[in-house]
Design a protein around this motif. Structure first.
Motif, PDB file in Angstrom:
ATOM      1  N   VAL A  79      40.938   9.197  60.292  1.00  7.76           N
ATOM      2  CA  VAL A  79      40.415   7.878  60.640  1.00  7.76           C
ATOM      3  C   VAL A  79      40.708   6.945  59.477  1.00  7.76           C
ATOM      4  O   VAL A  79      41.134   7.390  58.407  1.00  7.76           O
ATOM      5  N   ASP A  80      40.495   5.651  59.667  1.00 11.44           N
ATOM      6  CA  ASP A  80      40.784   4.682  58.599  1.00 11.44           C
ATOM      7  C   ASP A  80      40.055   5.017  57.303  1.00 11.44           C
ATOM      8  O   ASP A  80      40.601   4.845  56.218  1.00 11.44           O
ATOM      9  N   ALA A  81      38.818   5.507  57.407  1.00 13.51           N
ATOM     10  CA  ALA A  81      38.016   5.795  56.212  1.00 13.51           C
ATOM     11  C   ALA A  81      38.430   7.077  55.504  1.00 13.51           C
ATOM     12  O   ALA A  81      38.056   7.311  54.369  1.00 13.51           O
ATOM     13  N   GLY A  82      39.185   7.943  56.172  1.00 11.55           N
ATOM     14  CA  GLY A  82      39.596   9.207  55.555  1.00 11.55           C
ATOM     15  C   GLY A  82      39.732  10.309  56.587  1.00 11.55           C
ATOM     16  O   GLY A  82      40.277  10.098  57.669  1.00 11.55           O
ATOM     17  N   LEU A  83      39.208  11.480  56.278  1.00 12.27           N
ATOM     18  CA  LEU A  83      39.270  12.642  57.164  1.00 12.27           C
ATOM     19  C   LEU A  83      37.872  13.038  57.612  1.00 12.27           C
ATOM     20  O   LEU A  83      36.924  13.019  56.822  1.00 12.27           O
ATOM     21  N   ILE A  84      37.760  13.418  58.869  1.00 13.94           N
ATOM     22  CA  ILE A  84      36.510  13.960  59.397  1.00 13.94           C
ATOM     23  C   ILE A  84      36.745  15.436  59.676  1.00 13.94           C
ATOM     24  O   ILE A  84      37.723  15.808  60.340  1.00 13.94           O
ATOM     25  N   VAL A  85      35.852  16.283  59.167  1.00 15.50           N
ATOM     26  CA  VAL A  85      35.944  17.731  59.346  1.00 15.50           C
ATOM     27  C   VAL A  85      35.065  18.131  60.526  1.00 15.50           C
ATOM     28  O   VAL A  85      33.870  17.853  60.539  1.00 15.50           O
ATOM     29  N   HIS A  86      35.681  18.791  61.517  1.00 16.03           N
ATOM     30  CA  HIS A  86      34.949  19.327  62.664  1.00 16.03           C
ATOM     31  C   HIS A  86      35.001  20.855  62.585  1.00 16.03           C
ATOM     32  O   HIS A  86      36.083  21.443  62.570  1.00 16.03           O
ATOM     33  N   ASP A  87      33.850  21.488  62.526  1.00 15.32           N
ATOM     34  CA  ASP A  87      33.752  22.939  62.437  1.00 15.32           C
ATOM     35  C   ASP A  87      34.131  23.551  63.788  1.00 15.32           C
ATOM     36  O   ASP A  87      33.621  23.136  64.823  1.00 15.32           O
ATOM     37  N   LEU A  88      35.025  24.552  63.773  1.00 16.36           N
ATOM     38  CA  LEU A  88      35.402  25.264  64.991  1.00 16.36           C
ATOM     39  C   LEU A  88      34.805  26.670  65.030  1.00 16.36           C
ATOM     40  O   LEU A  88      35.348  27.566  65.664  1.00 16.36           O
ATOM     41  N   TYR A  89      33.686  26.847  64.351  1.00 15.26           N
ATOM     42  CA  TYR A  89      32.792  27.992  64.484  1.00 15.26           C
ATOM     43  C   TYR A  89      33.240  29.271  63.785  1.00 15.26           C
ATOM     44  O   TYR A  89      32.400  30.015  63.298  1.00 15.26           O
TER      45      TYR A  89
END
Length: 169
Positions: A79-89
């Protein structure tokens, strides 16, 4: 390439980060409920870009787990602000020396898929990234290695471990 950016951790914290080649490191303040008296209050996390992997040699591990790495299989969103981490379990515990490892939470991955919290494509990516991580970084000498044997932690992580705190930059 050494660049500055931010990473959004699943705790909702935007964290200062640095990137060198295909590895991003970010400093994560440990929430008070997880802090251990006398231990540091910041963890340095590492994202292996293109591999869907996050590594943490967390300071909250004590006793027999002290010095072990916690590995998350993740999805990264730019995203514009940087990286978003989504946990995939799917998670791993990797002891010093990477002589063995423990795979955790495959049941959570199955539950997330069956309950619609992730898509079939995300589940497939998590499983593929899990296998690729094992083969690239943990597979024992008896099976051969696709990279230099047991490259754990990866070289890019080692370079970022040596940097001073990202807070205050």
């Amino acid at each position: 390439m050494n660049s500055t950016l931010q990473v959004l951790h699943r705790t909702g914290q935007w964290c200062p980060a640095r990137r060198i080649d295909d590895v991003v490191a970010y400093d994560l303040p440990i929430l008070p409920k997880w802090q251990i008296p006398g231990h540091p209050t910041v963890d340095r996390c590492y994202l292996l870009l293109g591999q869907g992997i996050q590594l943490i040699k967390t300071v909250t591990f004590d006793g027999p787990l002290k010095g072990w790495w916690y590995v998350d299989v993740v999805e990264l969103e730019e995203v514009d602000a940087g990286l978003i981490v989504h946990d995939l379990y799917v998670d791993f515990l990797v002891p010093p020396g990477a002589e063995r490892y423990h795979v955790l939470d495959l049941d959570e991955l199955g539950d997330a898929l069956s309950q619609g919290r992730i898509t079939a494509a995300q589940c497939a990516a998590a499983l593929s990234n899990t296998q690729a991580f094992i083969e690239r970084h943990l597979r024992g000498d008896e099976k051969g290695s696709i990279d230099p044997p047991r490259q754990f932690p990866p070289d890019g992580v080692l370079a970022l471990q040596r940097l001073p705190s990202f807070f205050g930059d």
